[in-house]
Design a protein around this motif. Structure first.
Motif, PDB file in Angstrom:
ATOM      1  N   MET A  50       0.711  -1.136   0.168  1.00  0.00           N
ATOM      2  CA  MET A  50       0.165  -0.061  -0.038  1.00  0.00           C
ATOM      3  C   MET A  50       0.891   1.100  -0.060  1.00  0.00           C
ATOM      4  SD  MET A  50      -1.425  -0.333   3.987  1.00  0.00           S
ATOM      5  CE  MET A  50      -2.830   0.164   3.330  1.00  0.00           C
ATOM      6  N   ASP A  55      -4.819   4.896   0.371  1.00  0.00           N
ATOM      7  CA  ASP A  55      -5.227   3.472   0.448  1.00  0.00           C
ATOM      8  C   ASP A  55      -5.720   3.031   1.943  1.00  0.00           C
ATOM      9  OD1 ASP A  55      -4.408   2.927  -2.258  1.00  0.00           O
ATOM     10  OD2 ASP A  55      -2.371   2.504  -1.426  1.00  0.00           O
ATOM     11  N   GLU A  61      -9.259  -2.401   4.308  1.00  0.00           N
ATOM     12  CA  GLU A  61      -9.446  -3.532   3.058  1.00  0.00           C
ATOM     13  C   GLU A  61      -8.500  -4.503   3.325  1.00  0.00           C
ATOM     14  OE1 GLU A  61     -11.573  -2.858   0.694  1.00  0.00           O
ATOM     15  OE2 GLU A  61     -11.730  -0.774   0.554  1.00  0.00           O
ATOM     16  N   GLY A  71      -6.024  -4.220  -6.102  1.00  0.00           N
ATOM     17  CA  GLY A  71      -7.216  -3.232  -6.011  1.00  0.00           C
ATOM     18  C   GLY A  71      -7.634  -2.430  -7.204  1.00  0.00           C
ATOM     19  N   LYS A 112      -9.536   1.136  -7.908  1.00  0.00           N
ATOM     20  CA  LYS A 112      -9.941   2.334  -7.231  1.00  0.00           C
ATOM     21  C   LYS A 112     -11.010   2.784  -8.154  1.00  0.00           C
ATOM     22  CE  LYS A 112      -5.484   3.276  -5.361  1.00  0.00           C
ATOM     23  NZ  LYS A 112      -4.330   4.480  -5.415  1.00  0.00           N
ATOM     24  N   CYS A 143      -2.759   0.370  -9.257  1.00  0.00           N
ATOM     25  CA  CYS A 143      -3.173   0.622  -7.754  1.00  0.00           C
ATOM     26  C   CYS A 143      -2.292   0.042  -6.782  1.00  0.00           C
ATOM     27  CB  CYS A 143      -4.515  -0.135  -7.604  1.00  0.00           C
ATOM     28  SG  CYS A 143      -5.128   0.041  -5.838  1.00  0.00           S
ATOM     29  N   LEU A 187      -2.337  -0.649  -3.764  1.00  0.00           N
ATOM     30  CA  LEU A 187      -3.184  -1.839  -2.640  1.00  0.00           C
ATOM     31  C   LEU A 187      -3.244  -3.066  -3.473  1.00  0.00           C
ATOM     32  CD1 LEU A 187      -4.120  -2.142   0.137  1.00  0.00           C
ATOM     33  CD2 LEU A 187      -6.262  -0.961  -0.534  1.00  0.00           C
ATOM     34  N   HIS A 225     -10.835   4.459  -2.196  1.00  0.00           N
ATOM     35  CA  HIS A 225      -9.847   5.431  -2.421  1.00  0.00           C
ATOM     36  C   HIS A 225     -10.184   6.760  -1.472  1.00  0.00           C
ATOM     37  CE1 HIS A 225      -7.374   8.316  -5.150  1.00  0.00           C
ATOM     38  NE2 HIS A 225      -6.348   7.318  -4.378  1.00  0.00           N
TER      39      HIS A 225
END
Length: 318
Positions: free
Chosen positions: A91, A97, A101, A119, A121, A155, A157, A197
Protein backbone atom coordinates in the motif's frame (compact mmCIF):
# COMPACT_ATOMS: atom_id res chain seq x y z
CA UNK A 1 3.26 -14.81 10.49
CA UNK A 2 -0.02 -13.99 8.75
CA UNK A 3 0.65 -10.68 6.99
CA UNK A 4 3.54 -8.50 5.87
CA UNK A 5 2.55 -4.95 4.94
CA UNK A 6 5.10 -3.43 2.56
CA UNK A 7 4.98 0.36 2.31
CA UNK A 8 7.33 2.33 0.02
CA UNK A 9 7.48 6.03 0.83
CA UNK A 10 9.11 9.32 -0.07
CA UNK A 11 8.70 12.38 2.17
CA UNK A 12 5.53 11.29 4.01
CA UNK A 13 6.38 12.41 7.56
CA UNK A 14 2.88 13.75 8.31
CA UNK A 15 1.03 10.57 7.39
CA UNK A 16 3.25 7.87 8.92
CA UNK A 17 2.06 7.98 12.58
CA UNK A 18 -1.59 7.98 11.52
CA UNK A 19 -1.00 5.22 8.98
CA UNK A 20 0.70 3.00 11.57
CA UNK A 21 -2.11 3.49 14.11
CA UNK A 22 -4.70 2.65 11.47
CA UNK A 23 -2.91 -0.51 10.30
CA UNK A 24 -2.21 -1.67 13.88
CA UNK A 25 -5.86 -1.19 14.84
CA UNK A 26 -7.04 -3.32 11.91
CA UNK A 27 -4.49 -6.04 12.59
CA UNK A 28 -5.18 -6.26 16.30
CA UNK A 29 -8.96 -6.29 15.88
CA UNK A 30 -8.59 -9.26 13.50
CA UNK A 31 -5.93 -10.96 15.65
CA UNK A 32 -3.40 -11.11 12.83
CA UNK A 33 0.29 -11.76 13.41
CA UNK A 34 1.90 -9.07 11.29
CA UNK A 35 4.88 -6.95 10.37
CA UNK A 36 4.93 -3.51 8.78
CA UNK A 37 7.91 -2.84 6.52
CA UNK A 38 8.49 0.84 5.71
CA UNK A 39 10.93 1.45 2.86
CA UNK A 40 12.26 5.01 2.91
CA UNK A 41 13.18 5.75 -0.70
CA UNK A 42 15.60 8.59 0.00
CA UNK A 43 13.30 10.96 1.92
CA UNK A 44 14.66 14.43 2.70
CA UNK A 45 12.17 15.19 5.50
CA UNK A 46 11.78 13.50 8.91
CA UNK A 47 10.23 10.29 7.58
CA UNK A 48 13.14 8.08 8.68
CA UNK A 49 13.22 9.63 12.14
CA UNK A 50 9.54 8.78 12.57
CA UNK A 51 10.16 5.21 11.36
CA UNK A 52 12.97 4.91 13.91
CA UNK A 53 10.63 6.07 16.67
CA UNK A 54 7.88 3.66 15.62
CA UNK A 55 10.28 0.71 15.34
CA UNK A 56 11.69 1.51 18.78
CA UNK A 57 8.23 1.30 20.32
CA UNK A 58 6.81 -1.56 18.24
CA UNK A 59 8.75 -4.66 17.19
CA UNK A 60 6.22 -5.21 14.40
CA UNK A 61 7.54 -2.10 12.64
CA UNK A 62 10.59 -2.66 10.45
CA UNK A 63 12.44 -0.12 8.37
CA UNK A 64 14.63 -0.05 5.29
CA UNK A 65 16.41 3.15 4.35
CA UNK A 66 17.86 3.63 0.89
CA UNK A 67 21.09 5.50 0.31
CA UNK A 68 19.22 7.77 -2.11
CA UNK A 69 16.00 7.90 -4.11
CA UNK A 70 15.89 4.85 -6.39
CA UNK A 71 12.18 4.65 -7.17
CA UNK A 72 9.08 2.78 -6.08
CA UNK A 73 9.95 -0.42 -7.95
CA UNK A 74 13.27 -0.78 -6.16
CA UNK A 75 11.59 -0.03 -2.81
CA UNK A 76 9.01 -2.75 -3.39
CA UNK A 77 11.71 -5.20 -4.46
CA UNK A 78 13.63 -4.61 -1.23
CA UNK A 79 10.47 -5.06 0.84
CA UNK A 80 9.50 -8.23 -1.03
CA UNK A 81 12.89 -9.79 -0.39
CA UNK A 82 12.55 -9.39 3.38
CA UNK A 83 8.81 -9.98 3.80
CA UNK A 84 8.03 -13.07 5.92
CA UNK A 85 4.22 -13.09 6.00
CA UNK A 86 2.09 -15.77 4.41
CA UNK A 87 0.29 -12.93 2.64
CA UNK A 88 2.04 -9.75 1.53
CA UNK A 89 0.03 -6.53 1.28
CA UNK A 90 1.40 -3.47 -0.50
CA UNK A 91 0.00 0.00 0.00
CA UNK A 92 1.04 3.61 -0.43
CA UNK A 93 2.02 5.75 2.55
CA UNK A 94 -0.11 8.80 1.72
CA UNK A 95 -3.31 7.50 3.42
CA UNK A 96 -5.12 7.23 0.09
CA UNK A 97 -5.18 3.43 0.48
CA UNK A 98 -7.42 2.19 3.29
CA UNK A 99 -6.00 -0.44 5.72
CA UNK A 100 -9.62 -1.47 6.37
CA UNK A 101 -9.38 -3.41 3.09
CA UNK A 102 -6.67 -5.72 4.46
CA UNK A 103 -8.90 -8.43 6.04
CA UNK A 104 -10.90 -8.91 2.83
CA UNK A 105 -7.75 -9.03 0.71
CA UNK A 106 -6.22 -11.55 3.11
CA UNK A 107 -9.32 -13.72 2.86
CA UNK A 108 -9.22 -13.71 -0.95
CA UNK A 109 -5.66 -15.03 -0.89
CA UNK A 110 -6.00 -17.60 1.90
CA UNK A 111 -9.56 -18.86 1.40
CA UNK A 112 -10.22 -18.35 -2.32
CA UNK A 113 -6.65 -19.25 -3.26
CA UNK A 114 -5.84 -16.27 -5.46
CA UNK A 115 -2.15 -15.80 -6.21
CA UNK A 116 -2.55 -12.04 -6.45
CA UNK A 117 -5.45 -9.65 -5.85
CA UNK A 118 -5.19 -6.15 -7.27
CA UNK A 119 -7.18 -3.26 -5.89
CA UNK A 120 -9.45 -1.29 -8.18
CA UNK A 121 -9.96 2.36 -7.27
CA UNK A 122 -13.32 2.59 -8.98
CA UNK A 123 -13.94 6.05 -7.56
CA UNK A 124 -10.80 8.18 -7.53
CA UNK A 125 -9.95 11.49 -5.89
CA UNK A 126 -6.88 12.31 -8.00
CA UNK A 127 -6.36 15.01 -10.58
CA UNK A 128 -8.07 14.06 -13.85
CA UNK A 129 -5.16 15.25 -16.00
CA UNK A 130 -2.22 14.23 -13.82
CA UNK A 131 -3.43 10.75 -12.81
CA UNK A 132 -6.89 9.69 -13.95
CA UNK A 133 -6.46 10.11 -17.71
CA UNK A 134 -2.98 8.53 -17.89
CA UNK A 135 -4.15 5.65 -15.68
CA UNK A 136 -7.13 4.92 -17.93
CA UNK A 137 -4.89 4.84 -21.00
CA UNK A 138 -2.26 2.66 -19.28
CA UNK A 139 -4.87 0.23 -18.04
CA UNK A 140 -6.53 -0.07 -21.44
CA UNK A 141 -3.21 -0.70 -23.17
CA UNK A 142 -2.07 -3.14 -20.46
CA UNK A 143 -5.29 -5.15 -20.78
CA UNK A 144 -4.85 -5.41 -24.54
CA UNK A 145 -1.21 -6.47 -24.43
CA UNK A 146 -1.22 -8.74 -21.36
CA UNK A 147 -4.60 -10.44 -21.59
CA UNK A 148 -5.28 -9.68 -17.91
CA UNK A 149 -8.74 -8.22 -17.38
CA UNK A 150 -7.85 -5.80 -14.60
CA UNK A 151 -9.24 -2.28 -14.35
CA UNK A 152 -6.41 -0.75 -12.31
CA UNK A 153 -2.94 -2.24 -12.80
CA UNK A 154 -1.25 0.63 -10.97
CA UNK A 155 -3.26 0.53 -7.74
CA UNK A 156 -0.78 0.49 -4.85
CA UNK A 157 -3.10 -1.66 -2.71
CA UNK A 158 -2.50 -5.30 -3.64
CA UNK A 159 -2.31 -8.67 -1.91
CA UNK A 160 0.05 -11.50 -2.85
CA UNK A 161 0.93 -14.99 -1.83
CA UNK A 162 4.44 -14.93 -0.40
CA UNK A 163 5.62 -17.19 -3.24
CA UNK A 164 4.62 -14.53 -5.77
CA UNK A 165 6.71 -11.72 -4.29
CA UNK A 166 9.68 -14.05 -3.97
CA UNK A 167 9.43 -14.93 -7.67
CA UNK A 168 8.95 -11.56 -9.36
CA UNK A 169 11.82 -9.15 -9.87
CA UNK A 170 10.62 -5.54 -9.82
CA UNK A 171 13.06 -3.06 -11.35
CA UNK A 172 13.11 0.15 -13.35
CA UNK A 173 9.55 1.43 -13.08
CA UNK A 174 7.81 -1.90 -13.52
CA UNK A 175 5.78 -1.58 -10.30
CA UNK A 176 2.86 -0.52 -12.48
CA UNK A 177 2.76 -3.94 -14.10
CA UNK A 178 3.46 -6.38 -11.26
CA UNK A 179 0.37 -8.46 -12.20
CA UNK A 180 1.88 -8.94 -15.67
CA UNK A 181 5.24 -9.91 -14.15
CA UNK A 182 3.45 -12.42 -11.91
CA UNK A 183 1.59 -13.89 -14.87
CA UNK A 184 4.87 -14.27 -16.76
CA UNK A 185 6.20 -16.30 -13.80
CA UNK A 186 3.26 -18.71 -14.01
CA UNK A 187 0.93 -17.23 -11.36
CA UNK A 188 -2.28 -17.07 -13.35
CA UNK A 189 -4.94 -16.96 -10.63
CA UNK A 190 -5.09 -13.18 -10.50
CA UNK A 191 -8.15 -11.37 -9.20
CA UNK A 192 -9.41 -7.87 -8.52
CA UNK A 193 -11.30 -6.17 -5.72
CA UNK A 194 -12.95 -2.76 -5.62
CA UNK A 195 -11.24 -0.78 -2.86
CA UNK A 196 -11.90 2.52 -1.19
CA UNK A 197 -9.80 5.42 -2.40
CA UNK A 198 -9.38 8.58 -0.36
CA UNK A 199 -8.25 12.09 -1.12
CA UNK A 200 -4.68 12.91 -0.16
CA UNK A 201 -4.64 14.31 3.36
CA UNK A 202 -1.07 15.62 3.60
CA UNK A 203 1.45 16.98 1.13
CA UNK A 204 1.38 16.64 -2.64
CA UNK A 205 1.64 13.76 -5.08
CA UNK A 206 5.17 12.68 -5.97
CA UNK A 207 4.20 11.78 -9.55
CA UNK A 208 4.31 14.32 -12.37
CA UNK A 209 3.34 14.20 -16.02
CA UNK A 210 6.50 12.25 -16.83
CA UNK A 211 4.64 9.16 -15.60
CA UNK A 212 2.52 9.47 -18.78
CA UNK A 213 5.53 8.87 -21.04
CA UNK A 214 7.31 6.46 -18.69
CA UNK A 215 4.21 4.34 -18.28
CA UNK A 216 3.87 3.66 -21.99
CA UNK A 217 7.60 3.05 -22.43
CA UNK A 218 7.45 0.53 -19.58
CA UNK A 219 4.43 -1.12 -21.17
CA UNK A 220 6.29 -1.55 -24.46
CA UNK A 221 9.24 -3.00 -22.56
CA UNK A 222 7.21 -5.48 -20.56
CA UNK A 223 5.19 -6.54 -23.63
CA UNK A 224 8.43 -7.29 -25.44
CA UNK A 225 9.93 -9.09 -22.45
CA UNK A 226 6.78 -11.15 -22.00
CA UNK A 227 7.19 -12.60 -25.49
CA UNK A 228 10.92 -12.61 -26.08
CA UNK A 229 12.62 -11.84 -22.76
CA UNK A 230 13.72 -15.44 -22.20
CA UNK A 231 14.70 -16.11 -25.83
CA UNK A 232 15.86 -12.88 -27.55
CA UNK A 233 17.32 -14.93 -30.41
CA UNK A 234 13.78 -15.78 -31.47
CA UNK A 235 13.17 -12.23 -32.65
CA UNK A 236 16.63 -10.75 -33.26
CA UNK A 237 18.00 -13.94 -34.78
CA UNK A 238 14.96 -14.44 -37.00
CA UNK A 239 14.90 -10.93 -38.43
CA UNK A 240 18.69 -10.83 -38.65
CA UNK A 241 18.76 -14.05 -40.63
CA UNK A 242 15.98 -12.93 -42.97
CA UNK A 243 17.65 -9.58 -43.65
CA UNK A 244 21.06 -11.17 -44.20
CA UNK A 245 19.67 -13.80 -46.58
CA UNK A 246 17.73 -11.14 -48.52
CA UNK A 247 20.86 -8.97 -48.81
CA UNK A 248 23.07 -11.92 -49.76
CA UNK A 249 20.67 -13.14 -52.45
CA UNK A 250 20.31 -9.61 -53.80
CA UNK A 251 24.10 -9.21 -53.96
CA UNK A 252 24.46 -12.65 -55.59
CA UNK A 253 21.85 -11.71 -58.20
CA UNK A 254 23.62 -8.44 -58.97
CA UNK A 255 26.94 -10.27 -59.35
CA UNK A 256 25.44 -13.00 -61.53
CA UNK A 257 23.78 -10.44 -63.81
CA UNK A 258 27.11 -8.59 -64.11
CA UNK A 259 28.92 -11.79 -65.14
CA UNK A 260 26.15 -12.75 -67.57
CA UNK A 261 26.24 -9.37 -69.34
CA UNK A 262 30.04 -9.45 -69.54
CA UNK A 263 30.00 -12.95 -71.05
CA UNK A 264 27.30 -11.89 -73.53
CA UNK A 265 29.20 -8.76 -74.50
CA UNK A 266 26.43 -6.51 -73.26
CA UNK A 267 26.98 -3.05 -71.87
CA UNK A 268 27.28 -3.02 -68.08
CA UNK A 269 27.68 -0.50 -65.31
CA UNK A 270 29.84 -0.65 -62.22
CA UNK A 271 28.28 -2.69 -59.43
CA UNK A 272 28.78 0.29 -57.11
CA UNK A 273 26.62 2.40 -59.46
CA UNK A 274 23.68 0.05 -58.90
CA UNK A 275 21.48 1.26 -55.98
CA UNK A 276 20.54 -2.36 -55.23
CA UNK A 277 24.16 -3.01 -54.29
CA UNK A 278 23.85 -0.60 -51.35
CA UNK A 279 20.46 -1.99 -50.38
CA UNK A 280 21.91 -5.50 -50.34
CA UNK A 281 24.99 -4.39 -48.40
CA UNK A 282 22.86 -2.55 -45.82
CA UNK A 283 20.61 -5.58 -45.33
CA UNK A 284 23.59 -7.87 -44.76
CA UNK A 285 25.17 -5.49 -42.25
CA UNK A 286 21.91 -4.94 -40.35
CA UNK A 287 21.11 -8.64 -40.47
CA UNK A 288 24.51 -9.49 -38.97
CA UNK A 289 24.05 -6.89 -36.23
CA UNK A 290 20.57 -8.15 -35.34
CA UNK A 291 21.78 -11.74 -35.22
CA UNK A 292 24.67 -10.75 -32.96
CA UNK A 293 22.27 -8.77 -30.73
CA UNK A 294 20.17 -11.88 -30.25
CA UNK A 295 23.25 -14.01 -29.58
CA UNK A 296 24.61 -11.54 -27.01
CA UNK A 297 21.14 -11.34 -25.41
CA UNK A 298 21.13 -15.13 -25.00
CA UNK A 299 24.58 -15.02 -23.38
CA UNK A 300 23.51 -12.26 -20.98
CA UNK A 301 20.41 -14.16 -19.90
CA UNK A 302 22.44 -17.28 -19.19
CA UNK A 303 25.09 -15.40 -17.23
CA UNK A 304 23.04 -12.72 -15.46
CA UNK A 305 23.14 -12.62 -11.67
CA UNK A 306 20.81 -11.33 -8.99
CA UNK A 307 22.44 -7.94 -8.79
CA UNK A 308 20.43 -5.37 -6.84
CA UNK A 309 19.90 -1.95 -8.37
CA UNK A 310 19.74 -0.14 -5.06
CA UNK A 311 21.87 0.40 -1.96
CA UNK A 312 20.44 0.05 1.56
CA UNK A 313 21.80 2.49 4.12
CA UNK A 314 20.09 1.18 7.27
CA UNK A 315 17.71 -1.52 8.49
CA UNK A 316 15.57 -1.59 11.60
CA UNK A 317 14.24 -4.66 13.47
CA UNK A 318 15.48 -7.19 10.91
Amino acid sequence: MNISVVIPLLNEEESLPELYDWIASVMQSNQFLYEIIFIDDGSTDNSWKIIEELSGKHTSVKGIRFQKNYGKSQALDAGFELAQGRVVITMDADLQDSPDEIPALYQLITEENFDLVSGWKKKRYDSVIAKNLPSKLFNWAARKTSGLKLHDFNCGLKAYKNAVVKSVKVSGEMHRYIPVLAKNEGFTNIGEKVVQHQARKYGETKFGMNRFVNGFLDLITISFLSKFGKRPMHIFGLWGTLMFVFGFLSAAYIGAMKLYKLSAGLKTILITDNPWFYIALTCMVLGTQLFLAGFIGELLIKSRNKEKHYAIKEKLNF
